[in-house]
Enzyme design. Structure first.
Site, mmCIF file in Angstrom:
data_model
loop_
_atom_site.group_PDB
_atom_site.id
_atom_site.type_symbol
_atom_site.label_atom_id
_atom_site.label_comp_id
_atom_site.label_asym_id
_atom_site.label_seq_id
_atom_site.Cartn_x
_atom_site.Cartn_y
_atom_site.Cartn_z
ATOM 1 N N SER A 1 1.084 -1.298 -0.056
ATOM 2 C CA SER A 1 0.176 0.231 0.186
ATOM 3 C C SER A 1 0.541 1.168 0.067
ATOM 4 C CB SER A 1 -0.770 -0.373 1.090
ATOM 5 O OG SER A 1 -1.677 1.040 1.385
ATOM 6 N N TYR B 1 -2.304 -0.587 10.823
ATOM 7 C CA TYR B 1 -1.927 -0.263 9.095
ATOM 8 C C TYR B 1 -0.716 0.192 8.867
ATOM 9 C CZ TYR B 1 -3.362 -0.924 4.303
ATOM 10 O OH TYR B 1 -3.641 -1.113 3.505
#
Length: 256
Positions: free
Chosen positions: A143, A156
């Site tokens: 990501s 995250y």
């Protein structure tokens, strides 16, 4: 389990084998379709077996139950896969948007177990099969959160940074072996990602993408298909893919 007549990993089959985790929806499902269209026999793994069985039937692949947080499940999933040409580490996700001061440790554990240790379990289990193929490829979906930090996202972002560093370390450890490694770091992709992050709150999840045009799962899958189509000596090391409307993890056309 659902499968076509081809036996993945068998010496009798000349068809290349691709493994996709988190294949029940979103980027994983789109990638399974893309690789099947390119001629791969795709082995799909996810917890929701009814979805992967249906997709396996659609694309002529093999559906196997998989929970990347469970060692026994991973071992059963990889059983019989003697040669694997592509593995796409897609299983992962986010939970919550809490600041460090009020961090939910259960959410952190889930994100680290799924994104980091889940990728480790699958990759570790399939390295021998990737080498045996003579032209293996490991694609890890990280990501832009693996490249940036942002407020309220430390659970995250820390997990994605760790996942990415593990993947990048393999570039050194597998140097000289017939295995390529590609990290793909997407920005905003409209899947069920935000729905999971916000525990099924659809209104809140939909609001993330309002006022801009995000990437689709197919957009990312097409890039993965391109990576998989490169000749053995070409390694696309890291690919960052964001929608035109997004400049960074926290800056887009809505936030300015």
């Amino acid at each position: 389990m659902s499968s076509s007549t081809a036996q993945p990993g068998s010496s009798e089959s000349e068809q290349k084998v691709a493994v996709v985790t988190g294949a029940s929806s979103g980027i994983g499902a789109a990638t399974a379709r893309q690789l099947a269209a390119q001629g791969y026999h795709v082995v799909l793994g996810a917890r929701r077996t009814e979805l992967i069985d249906a997709l396996a039937n659609e694309i002529g692949g093999t559906g196997r139950q998989l929970d990347v947080t469970d060692e026994t499940s991973v071992n059963a999933f990889v059983a019989g896969l003697e040669k694997v040409h592509v593995v796409v580490n897609n299983a992962g996700g986010a939970k919550g948007l809490d600041p460090v001061a009020t961090a939910d440790l259960d959410d952190w554990r889930w994100m680290w177990e799924t994104n980091v240790l889940g990728t480790l379990r699958i990759t570790k289990a399939l390295i021998p099969a990737l080498i045996a193929s003579g032209d293996g490829l490991i694609v890890t979906i990280t990501s832009i959160a693996a490249l940036e930090a942002y407020d309220n996202g430390s659970g995250y972002t820390s997990a994605k940074h760790a996942q990415a560093v593990m993947h990048r370390t393999l570039r050194f450890e597998l140097l000289g072996k017939p295995v390529r490694l590609t990290e793909i770091a997407p920005g905003m992709v409209e899947t069920d990602f935000s729905l999971v992050r916000f525990e099924g709150d659809k209104e809140r999840a939909d609001a993330v993408y309002e006022g801009l045009t995000p990437l689709s799962a197919d957009d990312v899958a097409e890039v993965i298909g391109f990576v998989a189509s490169r000749p053995p000596h070409v390694d696309l090391d890291q690919i960052v893919i964001k929608p035109r409307d997004q400049a960074s993890a926290r800056r887009n056309v809505k936030t300015g």
